[in-house]
Design a protein around this motif. Structure first.
Motif, PDB file in Angstrom:
ATOM      1  N   UNK A  47     -28.350 -10.695  57.062  1.00  0.00           N
ATOM      2  CA  UNK A  47     -28.881  -8.915  57.270  1.00  0.00           C
ATOM      3  C   UNK A  47     -29.969  -8.773  56.957  1.00  0.00           C
ATOM      4  N   UNK A  48     -30.585  -8.183  58.023  1.00  0.00           N
ATOM      5  CA  UNK A  48     -31.962  -7.859  57.909  1.00  0.00           C
ATOM      6  C   UNK A  48     -32.700  -7.152  57.912  1.00  0.00           C
ATOM      7  N   UNK A  49     -33.141  -7.096  56.581  1.00  0.00           N
ATOM      8  CA  UNK A  49     -34.314  -5.034  56.425  1.00  0.00           C
ATOM      9  C   UNK A  49     -35.928  -6.101  56.447  1.00  0.00           C
ATOM     10  N   UNK A  50     -36.691  -4.874  56.213  1.00  0.00           N
ATOM     11  CA  UNK A  50     -37.680  -5.456  55.772  1.00  0.00           C
ATOM     12  C   UNK A  50     -38.930  -4.500  54.949  1.00  0.00           C
ATOM     13  N   UNK A  51     -39.205  -5.422  54.380  1.00  0.00           N
ATOM     14  CA  UNK A  51     -40.157  -5.252  53.263  1.00  0.00           C
ATOM     15  C   UNK A  51     -41.369  -4.511  53.319  1.00  0.00           C
ATOM     16  N   UNK A  52     -41.626  -3.511  51.702  1.00  0.00           N
ATOM     17  CA  UNK A  52     -42.501  -2.606  51.609  1.00  0.00           C
ATOM     18  C   UNK A  52     -44.088  -3.150  52.734  1.00  0.00           C
ATOM     19  N   UNK A  53     -44.235  -4.147  52.740  1.00  0.00           N
ATOM     20  CA  UNK A  53     -45.645  -4.739  53.374  1.00  0.00           C
ATOM     21  C   UNK A  53     -45.102  -5.595  55.149  1.00  0.00           C
ATOM     22  N   UNK A  54     -44.422  -5.575  55.007  1.00  0.00           N
ATOM     23  CA  UNK A  54     -44.519  -5.570  56.682  1.00  0.00           C
ATOM     24  C   UNK A  54     -42.812  -7.027  56.781  1.00  0.00           C
ATOM     25  N   UNK A  83     -36.402  -1.339  50.884  1.00  0.00           N
ATOM     26  CA  UNK A  83     -38.243  -1.814  51.417  1.00  0.00           C
ATOM     27  C   UNK A  83     -39.107  -1.190  50.668  1.00  0.00           C
ATOM     28  N   UNK A  84     -39.295  -0.955  49.675  1.00  0.00           N
ATOM     29  CA  UNK A  84     -39.917  -0.454  48.007  1.00  0.00           C
ATOM     30  C   UNK A  84     -40.668  -1.472  48.216  1.00  0.00           C
ATOM     31  N   UNK A  85     -40.687  -3.122  48.096  1.00  0.00           N
ATOM     32  CA  UNK A  85     -40.732  -3.998  47.106  1.00  0.00           C
ATOM     33  C   UNK A  85     -41.591  -5.216  48.287  1.00  0.00           C
ATOM     34  N   UNK A  86     -42.926  -5.297  47.875  1.00  0.00           N
ATOM     35  CA  UNK A  86     -43.113  -6.118  48.644  1.00  0.00           C
ATOM     36  C   UNK A  86     -42.476  -7.201  48.292  1.00  0.00           C
ATOM     37  N   UNK A  87     -43.035  -8.283  49.497  1.00  0.00           N
ATOM     38  CA  UNK A  87     -42.225  -9.738  49.967  1.00  0.00           C
ATOM     39  C   UNK A  87     -42.561 -10.559  48.373  1.00  0.00           C
ATOM     40  N   UNK A  88     -43.819 -10.676  47.939  1.00  0.00           N
ATOM     41  CA  UNK A  88     -44.000 -11.133  46.556  1.00  0.00           C
ATOM     42  C   UNK A  88     -43.443 -11.032  45.533  1.00  0.00           C
ATOM     43  N   UNK A  89     -43.526  -9.220  45.562  1.00  0.00           N
ATOM     44  CA  UNK A  89     -42.108  -8.476  44.089  1.00  0.00           C
ATOM     45  C   UNK A  89     -40.871  -8.923  44.624  1.00  0.00           C
ATOM     46  N   UNK A  90     -39.902  -9.354  45.486  1.00  0.00           N
ATOM     47  CA  UNK A  90     -38.517 -10.103  45.833  1.00  0.00           C
ATOM     48  C   UNK A  90     -38.876 -11.415  45.834  1.00  0.00           C
ATOM     49  N   UNK A 108     -35.007 -15.169  48.238  1.00  0.00           N
ATOM     50  CA  UNK A 108     -34.651 -14.078  48.511  1.00  0.00           C
ATOM     51  C   UNK A 108     -35.116 -14.544  50.225  1.00  0.00           C
ATOM     52  N   UNK A 109     -34.461 -14.773  51.290  1.00  0.00           N
ATOM     53  CA  UNK A 109     -35.751 -15.994  52.023  1.00  0.00           C
ATOM     54  C   UNK A 109     -35.894 -15.009  53.435  1.00  0.00           C
ATOM     55  N   UNK A 110     -37.170 -14.865  53.605  1.00  0.00           N
ATOM     56  CA  UNK A 110     -37.451 -14.604  54.976  1.00  0.00           C
ATOM     57  C   UNK A 110     -36.845 -15.100  56.354  1.00  0.00           C
TER      58      UNK A 110
END
Ligand code: G3P
Ligand code: CA
Length: 255
Positions: A47-54, A83-90, A108-110
Motif C-alpha cells: 500500500x503506497x501513500x506520500x509523505x509531506x515532503x513528497x 501525509x502530514x509527516x516528513x520522511x525523516x519523521x517517519x 517504514x520503507x519507501x
C-alpha cells in the motif's frame, strides 16, 4: 501473465503476499518482503501513500496509530494523517514492535527500497491507497516504476487509475472492487485498458472469472487466509490469490 518475472513452481493461481507475508511479519515492511520470499510468494502486494515532503512510502491505514509507535514519538500527532509527516519523521518510528518484540526496529520503507528488495525475486502489486489525498501521486508512482518488470498498479479509485493508465500505458493496471463488479463496470474497465480485476473474495465465483476473461482481463482476489476459502477460490479459475499466508496457500494449491 502480467506478473511474469518470478519462477512459478506450477500451474494454478499466482500466490500474492498481502502487505508482505503479513501473518508472520509486520505488514508493509522489508521484513514482510523477506518473509514473503521465504514462503515462496510469486508477488507481494503493498500500500503506497506520500509523505509531506513528497516521498512514496508504504503504509496501509490513514494514520500511523495501529502499525507504529507514533503515540510515543509524536504524542500530539498520534492521529495525524500519514501525509502530514516528513520522511525523516517517519524514519523515527518503529513499525515492528506492535507486531512482535522480535520485529522491533523495523522501519517504514519507501517504494524504491521495497522494489529494490524484491527485484528479480518476486513481482510487485502496488496499491495506490487513498490517492485522492495525494494529487498527482499516480504520476510519481509511474515515474518511480518506469521500466521495472513484473509490476501491476491497482486502486479502488478508478478515476485515478484512468489517469495512471495515461501516465504509464505500458504498466498493467488493476481496478479493486469491494463488491461484485457489474457488467457495465467490467466494460468500462476493459475500455480503459485495465488488465486486472480484483474483487473481494466473497463475491468471486467461476461465472465472474469467465465474465472478466471474456473481456480479455484477469481476475485476482483478496484476502484469502482460510484453507477452505483458498480451495473454493482456486477452483473458480482465478489468476491470482492475495493472502496473508503464502505458505499455507502454497500447501493448499499443491494438494
Ligand atoms: O490488494 C487488495 C487488498 O489489499 C485491498 O484491501 O484494505 O488490504 O488494502 P486492503
Ligand atoms: Ca492493499
Amino acid at each position: 501473465s502480467a506478473l511474469a518475472d518470478s519462477d512459478r513452481p506450477g500451474p494454478g493461481p499466482e500466490v500474492v503476499a498481502h502487505r508482505g507475508a503479513s501473518a508472520d511479519a509486520p505488514e508493509n515492511t522489508l521484513a514482510a518482503a523477506d518473509e514473503a520470499l521465504a514462503q515462496r510468494a510469486d508477488a507481494v502486494e503493498i500500500d503506497v501513500q506520500r509523505t509531506a515532503d513528497g516521498h512514496l512510502v508504504l503504509v496501509h491505514d490513514a494514520t500511523l496509530a495501529r502499525t507504529t509507535d507514533v503515540a510515543q514519538v509524536f504524542p500530539t500527532r498520534a492521529n495525524a494523517p500519514v501525509g502530514a509527516f516528513t520522511l525523516a519523521e517517519l524514519r523515527r518510528l518503529d513499525a515492528g514492535s506492535w507486531f512482535s518484540p522480535a520485529s522491533a526496529g523495523e522501519r517504514i520503507p519507501t517504494l524504491g527500497e521495497f522494489t529494490d528488495r524484491l527485484r528479480g525475486r518476486a513481482d510487485l502489486l502496488v496499491e495506490l491507497k487513498g490517492p485522492a489525498r495525494y494529487p498527482g501521486m499516480e504520476k510519481e508512482v509511474a515515474y518511480e516504476l518506469d521500466g521495472r518488470r513484473g509490476v501491476v498498479v491497482q486502486s479502488f479509485d478508478h478515476d485515478v487509475m484512468r489517469s495512471f493508465a495515461e501516465a504509464a500505458p505500458e504498466v498493467p493496471a488493476g481496478w479493486l472492487f469491494d463488491g461484485r463488479p457489474t457488467a457495465a463496470q467490467l466494460d468500462d474497465a476493459a475500455a480503459h485498458g485495465v488488465t486486472q480485476i480484483n474483487p473481494s473474495f466473497e463475491v468471486v465465483d467461476a461465472a465472474l472469472v469467465a465474465e472478466v476473461a471474456a473481456r480479455g482481463m484477469q481476475t485476482g482476489t483478496y484476502t484469502v487466509d482460510d484453507p477452505d476459502d483458498m480451495r473454493r477460490i482456486a477452483a473458480t479459475g482465478v489468476d491470482r490469490i492475495i493472502t496473508d499466508r503464502p505458505a499455507v496457500l502454497r500447501t493448499v494449491l499443491a494438494g
